[in-house]
Design an enzyme around this catalytic site. Structure first.
Site, PDB file in Angstrom:
ATOM      1  N   CYS A  71       2.801  34.571  32.917  1.00 37.88           N
ATOM      2  CA  CYS A  71       1.437  34.048  32.781  1.00 37.88           C
ATOM      3  C   CYS A  71       1.451  32.658  32.133  1.00 37.88           C
ATOM      4  O   CYS A  71       2.146  32.438  31.139  1.00 37.88           O
ATOM      5  CB  CYS A  71       0.606  35.003  31.932  1.00 37.88           C
ATOM      6  N   CYS A  75      -1.180  33.080  24.835  1.00 36.82           N
ATOM      7  CA  CYS A  75      -1.710  34.055  23.869  1.00 36.82           C
ATOM      8  C   CYS A  75      -0.558  34.581  22.992  1.00 36.82           C
ATOM      9  O   CYS A  75       0.406  35.147  23.510  1.00 36.82           O
ATOM     10  CB  CYS A  75      -2.376  35.210  24.606  1.00 36.82           C
ATOM     11  N   CYS A  78       0.887  38.197  23.312  1.00 37.91           N
ATOM     12  CA  CYS A  78       1.123  38.825  24.615  1.00 37.91           C
ATOM     13  C   CYS A  78       2.537  38.612  25.144  1.00 37.91           C
ATOM     14  O   CYS A  78       2.983  37.472  25.329  1.00 37.91           O
ATOM     15  CB  CYS A  78       0.121  38.294  25.622  1.00 37.91           C
ATOM     16  N   CYS A 115      -7.908  51.223  35.619  1.00 39.88           N
ATOM     17  CA  CYS A 115      -8.020  49.819  35.216  1.00 39.88           C
ATOM     18  C   CYS A 115      -6.765  49.068  35.657  1.00 39.88           C
ATOM     19  O   CYS A 115      -5.649  49.508  35.363  1.00 39.88           O
ATOM     20  CB  CYS A 115      -8.127  49.709  33.698  1.00 39.88           C
ATOM     21  N   CYS A 146     -11.849  49.275  37.225  1.00 42.17           N
ATOM     22  CA  CYS A 146     -11.946  48.157  36.274  1.00 42.17           C
ATOM     23  C   CYS A 146     -10.798  47.212  36.584  1.00 42.17           C
ATOM     24  O   CYS A 146      -9.696  47.679  36.921  1.00 42.17           O
ATOM     25  CB  CYS A 146     -11.814  48.679  34.841  1.00 42.17           C
ATOM     26  N   CYS A 206     -16.470  44.866  30.007  1.00 45.84           N
ATOM     27  CA  CYS A 206     -15.578  45.505  29.034  1.00 45.84           C
ATOM     28  C   CYS A 206     -15.013  44.365  28.199  1.00 45.84           C
ATOM     29  O   CYS A 206     -14.288  43.515  28.719  1.00 45.84           O
ATOM     30  CB  CYS A 206     -14.466  46.257  29.765  1.00 45.84           C
ATOM     31  N   ARG A 278     -13.679  51.710  22.760  1.00 50.78           N
ATOM     32  CA  ARG A 278     -12.372  52.272  23.143  1.00 50.78           C
ATOM     33  C   ARG A 278     -11.315  52.008  22.091  1.00 50.78           C
ATOM     34  O   ARG A 278     -11.062  50.867  21.693  1.00 50.78           O
ATOM     35  CB  ARG A 278     -11.901  51.704  24.491  1.00 50.78           C
TER      36      ARG A 278
HETATM   37  N1  SAM Z   1      -4.641  37.998  31.667  1.00 50.00           N
HETATM   38  C1  SAM Z   1      -5.879  38.633  31.512  1.00 50.00           C
HETATM   39  C2  SAM Z   1      -6.616  38.216  30.263  1.00 50.00           C
HETATM   40  O1  SAM Z   1      -5.995  37.746  29.326  1.00 50.00           O
HETATM   41  O2  SAM Z   1      -7.825  38.378  30.232  1.00 50.00           O
HETATM   42  C3  SAM Z   1      -5.806  40.137  31.567  1.00 50.00           C
HETATM   43  C4  SAM Z   1      -4.687  40.898  30.920  1.00 50.00           C
HETATM   44  S1  SAM Z   1      -4.549  40.757  29.149  1.00 50.00           S
HETATM   45  C5  SAM Z   1      -2.996  41.524  28.867  1.00 50.00           C
HETATM   46  C6  SAM Z   1      -5.785  41.877  28.515  1.00 50.00           C
HETATM   47  C7  SAM Z   1      -5.924  42.035  27.036  1.00 50.00           C
HETATM   48  O3  SAM Z   1      -4.878  42.816  26.506  1.00 50.00           O
HETATM   49  C8  SAM Z   1      -5.893  40.792  26.170  1.00 50.00           C
HETATM   50  O4  SAM Z   1      -7.124  40.124  26.171  1.00 50.00           O
HETATM   51  C9  SAM Z   1      -5.613  41.369  24.795  1.00 50.00           C
HETATM   52  O5  SAM Z   1      -6.810  41.653  24.109  1.00 50.00           O
HETATM   53  C10 SAM Z   1      -4.853  42.665  25.104  1.00 50.00           C
HETATM   54  N2  SAM Z   1      -3.458  42.590  24.651  1.00 50.00           N
HETATM   55  C11 SAM Z   1      -2.455  41.896  25.226  1.00 50.00           C
HETATM   56  N3  SAM Z   1      -1.309  42.033  24.527  1.00 50.00           N
HETATM   57  C12 SAM Z   1      -1.595  42.830  23.475  1.00 50.00           C
HETATM   58  C13 SAM Z   1      -0.827  43.321  22.376  1.00 50.00           C
HETATM   59  N4  SAM Z   1       0.451  43.006  22.214  1.00 50.00           N
HETATM   60  N5  SAM Z   1      -1.442  44.138  21.477  1.00 50.00           N
HETATM   61  C14 SAM Z   1      -2.747  44.451  21.616  1.00 50.00           C
HETATM   62  N6  SAM Z   1      -3.516  44.011  22.639  1.00 50.00           N
HETATM   63  C15 SAM Z   1      -2.956  43.198  23.539  1.00 50.00           C
HETATM   64 FE1  SF4 Z   2      -1.762  35.903  30.128  1.00 46.82          FE
HETATM   65 FE2  SF4 Z   2      -1.258  37.813  28.363  1.00 46.82          FE
HETATM   66 FE3  SF4 Z   2      -2.918  35.844  27.735  1.00 46.82          FE
HETATM   67 FE4  SF4 Z   2      -3.669  37.691  29.584  1.00 46.82          FE
HETATM   68  S1  SF4 Z   2      -3.281  38.056  27.423  1.00 46.82           S
HETATM   69  S2  SF4 Z   2      -3.907  35.468  29.691  1.00 46.82           S
HETATM   70  S3  SF4 Z   2      -1.666  38.120  30.520  1.00 46.82           S
HETATM   71  S4  SF4 Z   2      -0.709  35.633  28.174  1.00 46.82           S
END
Ligand code: SAM
Ligand code: SF4
Ligand code: DTB
Length: 331
Positions: A71, A75, A78, A115, A146, A206, A278
């Site tokens: 990606c 973040c 992530c 989802c 979802c 959501c 949730r």
């Molecule tokens: N890329 C898209 C986005 O960021 O909207 C969708 C997938 S992203 C993985 C969805 C959500 O997962 C993120 O907004 C975050 O809140 C949650 N998430 C991701 N990594 C996480 C982690 N290590 N621990 C807890 N929540 C996490």
């Molecule tokens: Fe990409 Fe992870 Fe950020 Fe979603 S949460 S935008 S998958 S880096």
């Protein structure tokens, strides 16, 4: 009274007698709520919960990563970010049939919602065609659908709505003030814009966040106040406890005190009483007792199945046993 019977209060008539939903929550008010003595906060949360829901019912969603890793966003929490040093192999978008096979398995295991998550900044239009076919397929199985695909423009939201999408997940993650410490490749306003497109398309929203990224209690309260001040409360509010993944900048973040996490759940329940709250990521590392407190604080939905997107989640057996031990039931 016959032996074994208990004198239960008559069931409250739900929603009809509930106070009107508020959209003017301030961070200070939520902060004050979260600082209440635990028994007082629990009473507020349980009263709000019971005014709108059966407190013994837990909605069950299963997650599938339909496009993993690589990606372009940064973040800090992530493992799927290409900017990080996490050992996640990037994959292409899955085929529709393979996704629907997983949805069928999730339905057989008891999930009512499926989802699908993709590690995109935003979907390309030809990928959206494939995702729309997945949504139609999930709907045909009689499940709610979802997806979470990153940022959307209004026409993309309309296409997903036309495919029958029930929910779009797009998290604000934290307070507006702390956001820049976690993500630099997009802004809070970008997130709010996508939420508006989804809402305006008539898709259920959501939207929630993460606890445990080094934020203050004010940031936690700020997140809840922002969610509760949206023009419509998100129908579903995922509260994630950070899953600390090796290779991400937040791998060594301080552990969250479970009781502080329960307070955030309770605040979400009080501020958005008619929404599903949730208990999301982080359950694998939680005791059954912490999860039980989260349910008592108003959580009424979980992710169900042994994997979230890339990290483990409790086994289906453990979850069903926990709900049975608590006398609660999946819906
Ligand atoms: N890329 C898209 C986005 O960021 O909207 C969708 C997938 S992203 C993985 C969805 C959500 O997962 C993120 O907004 C975050 O809140 C949650 N998430 C991701 N990594 C996480 C982690 N290590 N621990 C807890 N929540 C996490
Ligand atoms: Fe990409 Fe992870 Fe950020 Fe979603 S949460 S935008 S998958 S880096
Ligand atoms: C949400 O708030 N939590 C889910 C879902 N929405 C998409 C994702 C949790 C991801 C946890 C880390 C992982 O498994 O990669």
């Amino acid at each position: 009274m016959p032996d074994g019977a208990i004198d239960r209060p008559a069931p409250m008539s739900r929603a009809a007698s509930a106070p009107a939903l508020r959209h003017d929550w301030t961070t200070g008010e939520v902060r004050t709520l979260m600082a209440l003595p635990f028994p007082e906060l629990m009473l507020c949360a349980q009263s709000a919960h019971r005014a709108h829901f059966d407190p013994c019912a837990v909605q069950i969603s299963t997650l599938l990563s339909i496009k993993t890793g690589g990606c372009p966003e940064d973040c800090a929490y992530c493992p799927q970010s290409a900017a990080l040093d996490a050992p996640i192999k990037a994959t292409r978008l899955m085929a529709v049939d393979a996704v629907l096979a997983e949805a069928r398995a999730a339905r057989a295991a008891g999930a009512s919602r499926f989802c699908m998550g993709a590690a995109w900044r935003s979907p390309k239009d030809h990928d959206l065609d494939t995702v729309c076919a997945m949504v139609e397929g999930v709907k045909a199985l009689g499940m709610e659908s979802c997806v979470t695909l990153g940022m959307l423009e209004a026409p993309q939201a309309a296409r997903l709505r036309d495919a029958g999408l029930d929910y779009y997940n797009h998290n604000l993650d934290t307070s507006p003030e702390y956001y820049g410490a976690v993500i630099t490749t997009r802004t809070y306003q970008d997130r709010l814009d996508t939420l508006a497109h989804v809402r305006d398309a008539g898709i259920n929203v959501c939207c929630g966040g993460i606890v445990g990224m080094g934020e203050t209690v004010d940031d936690q309260a700020g997140l809840i106040a922002t969610l509760a001040s949206l023009p419509r409360h998100p129908e579903s509010v995922p509260i994630n406890m950070l899953v600390r993944v090796a290779g991400t900048p937040l791998a060594d973040a301080a552990a969250v005190d479970p009781l502080d996490f329960v307070r955030v759940i309770a605040a979400a329940r009080v501020a958005m009483p008619a929404s599903h709250v949730r208990l999301s990521a982080g359950r694998e590392g939680m005791t059954d007792e912490t999860q039980a407190l989260c349910f008592l604080a108003g959580a009424n939905s979980i992710f169900y199945g042994e994997k979230l997107l890339t990290t483990p989640n409790p086994s289906e057996n453990r979850d069903m046993q926990l709900l049975a031990r608590l006398g609660m039931r999946p819906v």
